[in-house]
Motif scaffolding. Structure first.
Motif, PDB file in Angstrom:
ATOM      1  N   VAL A 125       0.819  -1.172  -0.044  1.00 55.74           N
ATOM      2  CA  VAL A 125      -0.373  -0.072   0.638  1.00 55.74           C
ATOM      3  C   VAL A 125       0.704   1.177   0.044  1.00 55.74           C
ATOM      4  CG1 VAL A 125      -1.714  -1.433   1.404  1.00 55.74           C
ATOM      5  CG2 VAL A 125       0.082  -0.593   2.236  1.00 55.74           C
ATOM      6  N   GLN A 126       0.620   2.280   0.080  1.00 58.51           N
ATOM      7  CA  GLN A 126       1.670   3.802  -0.506  1.00 58.51           C
ATOM      8  C   GLN A 126      -0.075   4.895   0.662  1.00 58.51           C
ATOM      9  OE1 GLN A 126       2.291   3.573  -4.143  1.00 58.51           O
ATOM     10  NE2 GLN A 126      -0.064   4.293  -5.228  1.00 58.51           N
ATOM     11  N   VAL A 127       0.903   5.496   0.501  1.00 52.76           N
ATOM     12  CA  VAL A 127       0.042   6.837   1.483  1.00 52.76           C
ATOM     13  C   VAL A 127      -1.176   7.720   0.994  1.00 52.76           C
ATOM     14  CG1 VAL A 127       0.582   9.708   2.549  1.00 52.76           C
ATOM     15  CG2 VAL A 127       2.060   8.084   3.338  1.00 52.76           C
ATOM     16  N   GLY A 128      -2.411   7.803   1.156  1.00 52.48           N
ATOM     17  CA  GLY A 128      -3.598   8.049   0.481  1.00 52.48           C
ATOM     18  C   GLY A 128      -4.446   6.975   0.619  1.00 52.48           C
ATOM     19  N   ASP A 129      -4.404   5.424   0.797  1.00 53.73           N
ATOM     20  CA  ASP A 129      -4.455   4.749   0.372  1.00 53.73           C
ATOM     21  C   ASP A 129      -6.136   4.234   1.648  1.00 53.73           C
ATOM     22  OD1 ASP A 129      -3.355   4.327  -2.318  1.00 53.73           O
ATOM     23  OD2 ASP A 129      -2.327   2.123  -1.286  1.00 53.73           O
ATOM     24  N   VAL A 130      -6.781   4.193   0.727  1.00 52.28           N
ATOM     25  CA  VAL A 130      -7.898   3.712   1.879  1.00 52.28           C
ATOM     26  C   VAL A 130      -8.009   2.610   2.345  1.00 52.28           C
ATOM     27  CG1 VAL A 130     -10.186   3.954   2.438  1.00 52.28           C
ATOM     28  CG2 VAL A 130      -9.559   5.137   1.746  1.00 52.28           C
ATOM     29  N   LEU A 131      -7.978   1.982   3.008  1.00 52.77           N
ATOM     30  CA  LEU A 131      -8.093   0.228   3.835  1.00 52.77           C
ATOM     31  C   LEU A 131      -9.334   0.052   4.184  1.00 52.77           C
ATOM     32  CD1 LEU A 131      -4.040  -0.083   4.645  1.00 52.77           C
ATOM     33  CD2 LEU A 131      -5.504  -0.534   2.327  1.00 52.77           C
ATOM     34  N   THR A 132      -9.810  -0.899   4.035  1.00 51.55           N
ATOM     35  CA  THR A 132     -10.818  -1.636   5.504  1.00 51.55           C
ATOM     36  C   THR A 132     -10.553  -3.010   5.989  1.00 51.55           C
ATOM     37  OG1 THR A 132     -11.933  -2.736   3.187  1.00 51.55           O
ATOM     38  CG2 THR A 132     -12.835  -0.101   4.056  1.00 51.55           C
ATOM     39  N   GLN A 133     -11.180  -3.468   6.800  1.00 41.65           N
ATOM     40  CA  GLN A 133     -11.051  -4.552   7.397  1.00 41.65           C
ATOM     41  C   GLN A 133     -11.037  -5.784   6.499  1.00 41.65           C
ATOM     42  OE1 GLN A 133     -14.206  -5.223  10.040  1.00 41.65           O
ATOM     43  NE2 GLN A 133     -15.477  -5.722   8.212  1.00 41.65           N
ATOM     44  N   GLY A 134      -9.697  -7.041   6.691  1.00 38.79           N
ATOM     45  CA  GLY A 134      -9.255  -7.901   5.622  1.00 38.79           C
ATOM     46  C   GLY A 134      -9.277  -7.718   4.444  1.00 38.79           C
ATOM     47  N   GLU A 135      -8.001  -6.055   4.430  1.00 41.11           N
ATOM     48  CA  GLU A 135      -7.336  -6.137   3.329  1.00 41.11           C
ATOM     49  C   GLU A 135      -6.123  -6.187   3.460  1.00 41.11           C
ATOM     50  OE1 GLU A 135      -7.829  -2.912   0.507  1.00 41.11           O
ATOM     51  OE2 GLU A 135      -9.838  -1.834   1.140  1.00 41.11           O
ATOM     52  N   ILE A 136      -5.050  -6.688   2.853  1.00 38.04           N
ATOM     53  CA  ILE A 136      -3.823  -7.064   2.543  1.00 38.04           C
ATOM     54  C   ILE A 136      -2.551  -5.924   2.488  1.00 38.04           C
ATOM     55  CG2 ILE A 136      -2.284  -8.058   1.966  1.00 38.04           C
ATOM     56  CD1 ILE A 136      -4.270 -10.652   0.931  1.00 38.04           C
ATOM     57  N   TYR A 137      -2.031  -5.202   3.453  1.00 36.57           N
ATOM     58  CA  TYR A 137      -1.564  -4.428   3.666  1.00 36.57           C
ATOM     59  C   TYR A 137       0.045  -4.472   2.953  1.00 36.57           C
ATOM     60  CZ  TYR A 137      -0.609  -4.667   8.389  1.00 36.57           C
ATOM     61  OH  TYR A 137      -1.030  -5.344   9.817  1.00 36.57           O
ATOM     62  N   VAL A 160      -3.954   5.428   5.036  1.00 36.71           N
ATOM     63  CA  VAL A 160      -3.340   5.269   4.770  1.00 36.71           C
ATOM     64  C   VAL A 160      -2.105   6.762   5.017  1.00 36.71           C
ATOM     65  CG1 VAL A 160      -0.602   4.498   4.059  1.00 36.71           C
ATOM     66  CG2 VAL A 160      -2.787   2.791   4.251  1.00 36.71           C
ATOM     67  N   ILE A 161      -2.018   6.931   6.331  1.00 39.95           N
ATOM     68  CA  ILE A 161      -0.457   8.538   6.692  1.00 39.95           C
ATOM     69  C   ILE A 161       1.062   7.895   6.511  1.00 39.95           C
ATOM     70  CG2 ILE A 161      -2.715   9.735   7.240  1.00 39.95           C
ATOM     71  CD1 ILE A 161      -1.807   9.018  10.090  1.00 39.95           C
ATOM     72  N   ARG A 162       0.943   6.740   7.129  1.00 38.50           N
ATOM     73  CA  ARG A 162       2.116   6.528   6.992  1.00 38.50           C
ATOM     74  C   ARG A 162       2.570   5.279   7.033  1.00 38.50           C
ATOM     75  NH1 ARG A 162       2.364   9.779  11.512  1.00 38.50           N
ATOM     76  NH2 ARG A 162       3.300   7.760  13.416  1.00 38.50           N
ATOM     77  N   VAL A 163       3.899   4.928   5.649  1.00 34.31           N
ATOM     78  CA  VAL A 163       4.351   3.089   5.285  1.00 34.31           C
ATOM     79  C   VAL A 163       5.707   3.357   5.827  1.00 34.31           C
ATOM     80  CG1 VAL A 163       3.875   4.214   3.036  1.00 34.31           C
ATOM     81  CG2 VAL A 163       3.611   1.381   3.792  1.00 34.31           C
ATOM     82  N   VAL A 164       5.705   2.160   6.380  1.00 33.46           N
ATOM     83  CA  VAL A 164       7.390   1.585   6.177  1.00 33.46           C
ATOM     84  C   VAL A 164       7.528   1.045   4.401  1.00 33.46           C
ATOM     85  CG1 VAL A 164       7.692   1.774   8.049  1.00 33.46           C
ATOM     86  CG2 VAL A 164       7.381  -0.453   6.731  1.00 33.46           C
ATOM     87  N   PRO A 165       9.164   1.318   4.080  1.00 32.58           N
ATOM     88  CA  PRO A 165       9.842   1.293   3.022  1.00 32.58           C
ATOM     89  C   PRO A 165       9.762  -0.888   2.866  1.00 32.58           C
ATOM     90  CG  PRO A 165      11.502   1.937   4.008  1.00 32.58           C
ATOM     91  CD  PRO A 165      10.101   2.144   4.479  1.00 32.58           C
ATOM     92  N   ASN A 166       9.748  -1.738   2.314  1.00 34.14           N
ATOM     93  CA  ASN A 166      10.005  -3.145   1.641  1.00 34.14           C
ATOM     94  C   ASN A 166      11.478  -2.789   2.988  1.00 34.14           C
ATOM     95  OD1 ASN A 166       7.815  -3.236   0.499  1.00 34.14           O
ATOM     96  ND2 ASN A 166       9.403  -3.889  -1.868  1.00 34.14           N
ATOM     97  N   THR A 174       5.764  -0.881  13.768  1.00 27.68           N
ATOM     98  CA  THR A 174       5.152  -1.051  13.012  1.00 27.68           C
ATOM     99  C   THR A 174       4.972  -0.103  11.243  1.00 27.68           C
ATOM    100  OG1 THR A 174       4.296   1.014  15.217  1.00 27.68           O
ATOM    101  CG2 THR A 174       3.613   1.625  12.301  1.00 27.68           C
ATOM    102  N   ILE A 175       4.700  -0.911  10.809  1.00 22.49           N
ATOM    103  CA  ILE A 175       4.127  -1.606   8.884  1.00 22.49           C
ATOM    104  C   ILE A 175       3.412   0.089   8.587  1.00 22.49           C
ATOM    105  CG2 ILE A 175       4.104  -2.407   7.194  1.00 22.49           C
ATOM    106  CD1 ILE A 175       6.277  -3.328   8.958  1.00 22.49           C
ATOM    107  N   VAL A 176       2.149  -0.216   9.045  1.00 20.13           N
ATOM    108  CA  VAL A 176       1.314   1.083   8.411  1.00 20.13           C
ATOM    109  C   VAL A 176       0.841   2.066   9.435  1.00 20.13           C
ATOM    110  CG1 VAL A 176      -0.514   1.756   7.047  1.00 20.13           C
ATOM    111  CG2 VAL A 176       0.872  -0.407   6.434  1.00 20.13           C
ATOM    112  N   VAL A 177       0.699   2.981   9.139  1.00 19.61           N
ATOM    113  CA  VAL A 177      -0.438   3.400  10.029  1.00 19.61           C
ATOM    114  C   VAL A 177      -1.604   4.145   9.466  1.00 19.61           C
ATOM    115  CG1 VAL A 177      -0.537   5.513  11.960  1.00 19.61           C
ATOM    116  CG2 VAL A 177       1.569   4.828  11.447  1.00 19.61           C
ATOM    117  N   LEU A 178      -2.802   3.848  10.239  1.00 15.88           N
ATOM    118  CA  LEU A 178      -4.317   4.630   9.136  1.00 15.88           C
ATOM    119  C   LEU A 178      -4.598   6.013  10.252  1.00 15.88           C
ATOM    120  CD1 LEU A 178      -5.915   0.924   8.675  1.00 15.88           C
ATOM    121  CD2 LEU A 178      -4.918   2.492   7.134  1.00 15.88           C
ATOM    122  N   LYS A 179      -5.564   6.679   9.616  1.00 16.12           N
ATOM    123  CA  LYS A 179      -6.316   7.858  10.234  1.00 16.12           C
ATOM    124  C   LYS A 179      -7.351   7.103   9.671  1.00 16.12           C
ATOM    125  CE  LYS A 179      -6.136  12.419  11.518  1.00 16.12           C
ATOM    126  NZ  LYS A 179      -6.127  14.115  10.318  1.00 16.12           N
TER     127      LYS A 179
END
Length: 589
Positions: A125-137, A160-166, A174-179
């Motif tokens: 995923v990348q910043v700006g994506d909208v994730l819902t329950q069960g989605e693979i990030y 998604v407001i923050r995401v780490v690189p591979n 922490t891998i992803v931060v959601l708002k």
């Protein structure tokens, strides 16, 4: 942790009563005493709570403290589960062995999957994506066989407001931060927690339509098991429950295997723990453990942990199902689990029902088996959990409560027979008392993927076996010689069905696993033998003459003589049968 502390008042084996516990919740996980023993609140009455403890309570004293954790008994679900061996509450046995060589020490704490190991992680995923329950990030190649898909936990969604690189990360990084829509920030790691007694959510259940292919002829053809189905496997001591489950674990086409050794003998569990890591997965030629989770609870381990082990196993299975995998869970055996329920129920002074089991035994069994199913997951993938529950009725008595109640909730019942086992007929599945409700559900699949006449041939063989059972009653009274030739031929054909088809050698290279195509051809061979011999009988040829032709022996040996990759040899055998009896008829006409 809450500041409120309970005080131990009474200790009765794994059952502890504590006072000053009005602020605790039912099903909350607690730690008991100076040794911090792990337990779960099972009932509350005023400020007095009953706690079942998952460890030995030896040395625990009245007056010691009970500490709240504020959460129910939960599992850590993330990379590191596959290929691992756990006890009934997800504590890794290899890690415990490093701490204590002989027994699991009390107060070792809630160890779980390895939190220090780093996993090579690919972020999806990348910043700006909208994730819902069960989605693979994110994804982690947990083993060479299985890709671990890291999902948004149920009940969480946001941008998604923050995401780490591979890169390489530990399960708690922490891998992803959601708002969230409410404006809160939620951190997502490689791991999620889930309470064991609560089924994981799905989008919807879908009708069962495809089989779990096991390579065992008596199961695949006579009593098929469906992906997402429930199976009861009852049998007395020595009838081969464990070996049958091993065969299913090794050969079935499930993606993930969860094996629960629940209350089994220590030496039997030792065999499982030693044998499984040595097994090679026939699909990948890699160790089978790469797609297997083992949960070991021997009969001398604490009884409360045995009760929890079933829920631990099914929760792990549901987690992998949510990734889109087909999971098969082997529970060996649900009888020992029911005995643990009975022991705890007795200590809780509950009113006993039939044979001392608690009155809620049927509902607990139903809750367990109902967690199987073929489903659409939250991320719209099709997946399944298949439950195969072994039952060990005392003395092989199928009328006892656990077997009777299991029968109510499963759709396939593979009854293991003591007489067949003693006659060295393995798998010792009784072809007259077993049944599968999946035959009609799967008939379309068999017609489309195997052969149009597969289920018709199966029905014909079942009828021959049933007819043989009736004729055997006459034979026992008056002897076989008085039977007319056509009935004697039924007895002979039934003998061939049993020897050539239903009996299967788990240790033979060609016979341990048989493809559906070969199973169908073998049925055609037996059918050709019966029909051609019957035409000879009808024109008065004695059965003794028909039997002299060596095709009978060739048919019995076909399971060993015809390799799985040369099933065209079975067509040659059918031609030989037709030709042999054609010549015999011409001689007599």
């Amino acid at each position: 942790m809450n500041k409120e502390l309970g005080i131990v008042e009474l200790i009765n084996g794994p059952v502890v009563k504590g006072s000053n516990m009005a602020s605790f919740k039912v099903n909350e996980m607690v730690t008991v005493g100076e040794m911090q023993l792990i337990g779960e609140v099972v009932s509350l009455e005023g400020d007095v709570a009953t706690v079942q403890v998952y460890e030995e309570t030896e040395g625990l004293r009245a007056g010691e403290k009970i500490y709240s954790t504020g959460s129910p008994l939960s599992l850590n679900l993330g990379p590191g589960m596959l290929g691992n061996m756990f006890d009934g509450i997800q504590r890794p046995l290899k890690k415990i062995e490093e701490i204590s060589k002989i027994f699991i020490p009390e107060g070792i704490g809630l160890l779980s999957i390895d939190e220090d190991k780093e996993w090579e992680t690919t972020i999806g995923v990348q910043v700006g994506d909208v994730l819902t329950q069960g989605e693979i990030y994110a994804t982690v190649q947990e083993t060479q066989s299985i890709l671990h898909k890291v999902m948004v936990p149920p009940g969480i969604e946001g941008e998604v407001i923050r995401v780490v690189p591979n890169g390489s990360y530990k399960v708690k990084d922490t891998i992803v931060v959601l708002k969230t829509p409410a404006g809160q920030e939620v951190t997502l790691t490689l791991m999620q927690k889930w309470p064991v007694r609560r089924p994981r959510p799905i989008a919807k259940r879908i009708p069962i339509y495809k089989p779990l292919i096991t390579g065992q002829r008596v199961i695949d053809t006579f009593f098929p098991v469906a992906k997402g189905g429930t199976v009861g496997l009852p049998g007395g001591f020595g009838t081969g429950k464990t070996v049958t489950q091993h065969q299913l674990a090794k050969w079935s086409d499930a993606d993930i295997i969860v094996y629960i050794g629940c209350g089994e003998r220590g030496n039997e569990m030792t065999n499982v723990l030693e044998e499984f890591p040595a097994l090679i997965d026939p699909r990948t030629n890699r160790p089978l453990m790469e797609r297997t989770i083992l949960i070991a609870n021997t009969s001398n381990m604490p009884v409360a942990a045995r009760e929890a082990s079933i829920y631990t196993g099914i929760t792990m299975a549901e987690y992998f199902r949510d990734m889109g995998y087909d999971v098969a869970i082997m529970a060996d055996s649900t009888s020992r689990w029911a005995e643990a329920l009975r022991e705890i129920s007795g200590r809780l002074e509950e009113m006993p029902a039939e044979e001392g089991y608690p009155a809620y035994l049927p509902s607990r069994l139903a809750q367990f088996y109902e967690r199987a199913g073929c489903v659409k997951t939250l991320n719209e993938e099709e997946a399944s959990v298949t439950i195969i529950g072994a039952v060990s009725p005392p003395g092989g008595d199928f009328s006892e409560p656990v077997t009777e109640n299991t029968k109510r909730f499963v759709s396939a019942f593979l009854a293991l027979d003591k007489k067949l086992a003693y006659a060295r007929h393995y798998p010792a599945i009784n072809y007259l008392t077993s049944y599968s409700a999946y035959v009609t559900m799967l008939s379309d699949w068999y017609k489309q993927n195997v052969a149009l006449d597969m289920m018709d041939l199966r029905g014909k063989m079942v009828r021959l076996l049933q007819e043989e059972e009736k004729l055997n009653e006459i034979v026992q009274l008056v002897g076989e010689d008085v039977l007319p030739n056509d009935q004697a031929l039924v007895l002979e054909t039934a003998r061939i069905i049993k020897k050539a088809f239903l009996q299967q050698n788990a240790l033979h290279k060609e016979d341990t696993y048989v493809s559906l195509e070969k199973q169908h051809k073998m049925l055609q061979v037996i059918d050709a033998l019966y029909e051609n011999a019957l035409t000879c009988v009808k024109i008065g040829i004695p059965l003794s003459t028909i039997r002299k032709e060596n095709v009978f022996e060739e048919v019995i040996k076909m399971k060993y003589d015809v390799p799985n990759d040369h099933i065209e040899l079975l067509d040659d055998l059918i031609e030989k049968i037709v030709h042999t009896y054609e010549e015999l008829r011409q001689k007599y006409q």
